[in-house]
Design an enzyme around this catalytic site. Structure first.
Site, PDB file in Angstrom:
ATOM      1  CB  SER A 156      49.445  92.209  57.709  1.00 22.38           C
ATOM      2  OG  SER A 156      48.704  91.574  56.696  1.00 22.38           O
ATOM      3  CE1 TYR A 169      52.731  87.733  57.823  1.00 24.21           C
ATOM      4  CE2 TYR A 169      50.467  88.347  57.323  1.00 24.21           C
ATOM      5  CZ  TYR A 169      51.819  88.618  57.259  1.00 24.21           C
ATOM      6  OH  TYR A 169      52.269  89.772  56.651  1.00 24.21           O
TER       7      TYR A 169
HETATM    8  N1  LIG Z   1      54.449  91.570  50.836  1.00 29.97           N
HETATM    9  C1  LIG Z   1      53.209  91.765  51.244  1.00 29.97           C
HETATM   10  O1  LIG Z   1      52.249  91.624  50.470  1.00 29.97           O
HETATM   11  C2  LIG Z   1      52.965  92.197  52.664  1.00 29.97           C
HETATM   12  C3  LIG Z   1      51.658  92.564  53.022  1.00 29.97           C
HETATM   13  C4  LIG Z   1      51.417  92.968  54.337  1.00 29.97           C
HETATM   14  C5  LIG Z   1      52.441  92.992  55.268  1.00 29.97           C
HETATM   15  N2  LIG Z   1      53.707  92.605  54.898  1.00 29.97           N
HETATM   16  C6  LIG Z   1      54.749  92.668  55.926  1.00 29.97           C
HETATM   17  O2  LIG Z   1      55.809  93.470  55.452  1.00 29.97           O
HETATM   18  C7  LIG Z   1      57.006  93.132  56.167  1.00 29.97           C
HETATM   19  C8  LIG Z   1      58.139  93.001  55.169  1.00 29.97           C
HETATM   20  O3  LIG Z   1      57.890  91.875  54.351  1.00 29.97           O
HETATM   21  P1  LIG Z   1      58.206  91.843  52.790  1.00 29.97           P
HETATM   22  O4  LIG Z   1      56.916  91.639  52.089  1.00 29.97           O
HETATM   23  O5  LIG Z   1      59.083  92.966  52.411  1.00 29.97           O
HETATM   24  O6  LIG Z   1      58.961  90.414  52.713  1.00 29.97           O
HETATM   25  P2  LIG Z   1      60.478  90.039  52.451  1.00 29.97           P
HETATM   26  O7  LIG Z   1      60.537  88.554  52.650  1.00 29.97           O
HETATM   27  O8  LIG Z   1      60.934  90.582  51.144  1.00 29.97           O
HETATM   28  O9  LIG Z   1      61.276  90.785  53.616  1.00 29.97           O
HETATM   29  C9  LIG Z   1      61.230  90.349  54.951  1.00 29.97           C
HETATM   30  C10 LIG Z   1      62.646  90.374  55.510  1.00 29.97           C
HETATM   31  O10 LIG Z   1      62.597  89.988  56.881  1.00 29.97           O
HETATM   32  C11 LIG Z   1      63.744  89.215  57.128  1.00 29.97           C
HETATM   33  N3  LIG Z   1      63.595  88.347  58.292  1.00 29.97           N
HETATM   34  C12 LIG Z   1      62.867  87.211  58.406  1.00 29.97           C
HETATM   35  N4  LIG Z   1      63.034  86.669  59.617  1.00 29.97           N
HETATM   36  C13 LIG Z   1      63.878  87.492  60.295  1.00 29.97           C
HETATM   37  C14 LIG Z   1      64.425  87.468  61.592  1.00 29.97           C
HETATM   38  N5  LIG Z   1      64.145  86.467  62.454  1.00 29.97           N
HETATM   39  N6  LIG Z   1      65.257  88.461  61.964  1.00 29.97           N
HETATM   40  C15 LIG Z   1      65.567  89.469  61.101  1.00 29.97           C
HETATM   41  N7  LIG Z   1      65.077  89.529  59.853  1.00 29.97           N
HETATM   42  C16 LIG Z   1      64.242  88.554  59.455  1.00 29.97           C
HETATM   43  C17 LIG Z   1      63.922  88.387  55.858  1.00 29.97           C
HETATM   44  O11 LIG Z   1      65.261  87.845  55.768  1.00 29.97           O
HETATM   45  C18 LIG Z   1      63.591  89.405  54.789  1.00 29.97           C
HETATM   46  O12 LIG Z   1      64.755  90.077  54.328  1.00 29.97           O
HETATM   47  C19 LIG Z   1      56.702  91.853  56.936  1.00 29.97           C
HETATM   48  O13 LIG Z   1      56.460  92.173  58.297  1.00 29.97           O
HETATM   49  C20 LIG Z   1      55.428  91.345  56.275  1.00 29.97           C
HETATM   50  O14 LIG Z   1      54.647  90.567  57.150  1.00 29.97           O
HETATM   51  C21 LIG Z   1      53.987  92.230  53.616  1.00 29.97           C
END
Ligand SMILES: NC(=O)c1ccc[n+]([C@@H]2O[C@H](COP(=O)([O-])OP(=O)(O)OC[C@H]3O[C@@H](n4cnc5c(N)ncnc54)[C@H](O)[C@@H]3O)[C@@H](O)[C@H]2O)c1
Length: 288
Positions: A156, A169
């Site tokens: 991130s 985070y």
């Molecule tokens: N959405 C954003 O703006 C953004 C920005 C930067 C980074 N990210 C990163 O992208 C990645 C994906 O996130 P997203 O935005 O798609 O969110 P999201 O919540 O849609 O998806 C994350 C998934 O991870 C799963 N998860 C959570 N804890 C878990 C565990 N202990 N074991 C297995 N699965 C688990 C959740 O059930 C969910 O399906 C994450 O690492 C997040 O930090 C997201």
């Protein structure tokens, strides 16, 4: 417009019939990756905490490639034994894995640096140790197979510019960045290896993690945009897959990162971007 054939010629790891394992694959960026890779003819192993969302995601991916091209493995990535079991299932079902996307993550804020040690540890166990568990469980067998392979860890921008708001985070994503940099170095020093590591750095993306919003905020990208950008970056051989969004352009990100590292070089206070004495200088720097 890049064709699927161009993607697969440049990136043999993504060949039709090859296998991708995606943690956090039931939602957001992970699900977008699963669908896109399924559309390339890849077999998909979806790892996420079990439940209706994983079932639905599995159905959505199966609708693209067929029931026998997707395997759902309920997995808590914070638990090394569950990730080892995920690897057993993936290699057991399909024989080889050519793409591992350590993408599961949570964003709940445990609070101040001196509060809620348990919640801090839980967040780090998922966001950071989940990545390490994935690498430990898959990298040795991917290396031993000797085939072209990719390990993509989701970091991130908050792990680079570390804005105030959710320190735990930021810590977890800084750790993912450092770990993935070291992983890339270690892999390129493995004799004869065709396995490389990459850091996916999404911008603001409309997913389950962007709490509160019932429709996509104008500034956010979709998960699909992130994955298209990721594929294009992989084709260029990029390690840092630094995604823009509808608000943050690459030049803006470059300046924010330069300012952050400038805190050390210029001997400014930590996080000076958010320090009242430096706010004007930062604003002027961004305008330059
Ligand atoms: N959405 C954003 O703006 C953004 C920005 C930067 C980074 N990210 C990163 O992208 C990645 C994906 O996130 P997203 O935005 O798609 O969110 P999201 O919540 O849609 O998806 C994350 C998934 O991870 C799963 N998860 C959570 N804890 C878990 C565990 N202990 N074991 C297995 N699965 C688990 C959740 O059930 C969910 O399906 C994450 O690492 C997040 O930090 C997201």
């Amino acid at each position: 417009m890049t064709t699927d054939a161009e993607i697969q010629t440049t990136l043999p790891a993504l060949a039709s019939g090859n296998v991708a394992v995606i943690t956090g694959g039931a939602s957001g960026i992970g699900l977008a990756a699963a669908r896109r890779l399924a559309s390339l003819g890849m077999k998909i192993v979806l790892a996420d905490i079990g439940g209706a969302r994983l079932d639905e995601a599995t159905g959505a991916v199966a609708a693209i490639g067929g029931d026998d091209t997707v395997l759902a493995v309920p997995t808590d990535v914070s638990k090394a034994d569950e990730v080892d079991r995920l690897a057993e299932k993936a290699f057991g079902a399909f024989g080889a894995v050519s793409l591992l996307m350590n993408n599961a993550g949570v964003g709940n804020n445990p609070g101040k640096p001196w509060e809620n040690r348990g919640a801090w540890k839980r967040l780090l166990d998922i966001n950071y140790w989940g990545v390490v568990h994935g690498v430990e469980a898959f990298a040795p067998r991917m290396l031993a197979a000797g085939n072209p392979g990719l390990i993509i860890n989701t970091g991130s921008k908050q792990g680079i510019t570390t804005p105030p708001g959710n320190l735990a985070y930021n810590v977890s994503k800084s750790a993912v960045k450092t770990f993935t940099e070291g992983l890339a170095h270690a892999l390129r020093n493995e004799l004869g290896a065709h396995l490389s590591a990459h850091l996916l750095i999404p911008g603001f993306t409309y997913t389950g993690l962007t709490e509160g919003a019932t429709q996509k905020p104008a500034g956010a990208w979709t998960g699909e945009q992130v994955i298209d950008f990721m594929l294009a970056s992989l084709m260029h051989g990029d390690f840092y897959i630094l995604c823009p969004d509808n608000e943050a352009t690459r030049p803006m990100d470059e300046k924010r990162m330069a300012w952050a590292i400038g805190d050390i070089i210029e001997n400014r206070p930590a996080l000076s971007r958010w320090h009242p004495d430096h706010a004007n200088a930062f604003a002027a720097f961004m305008k330059r």
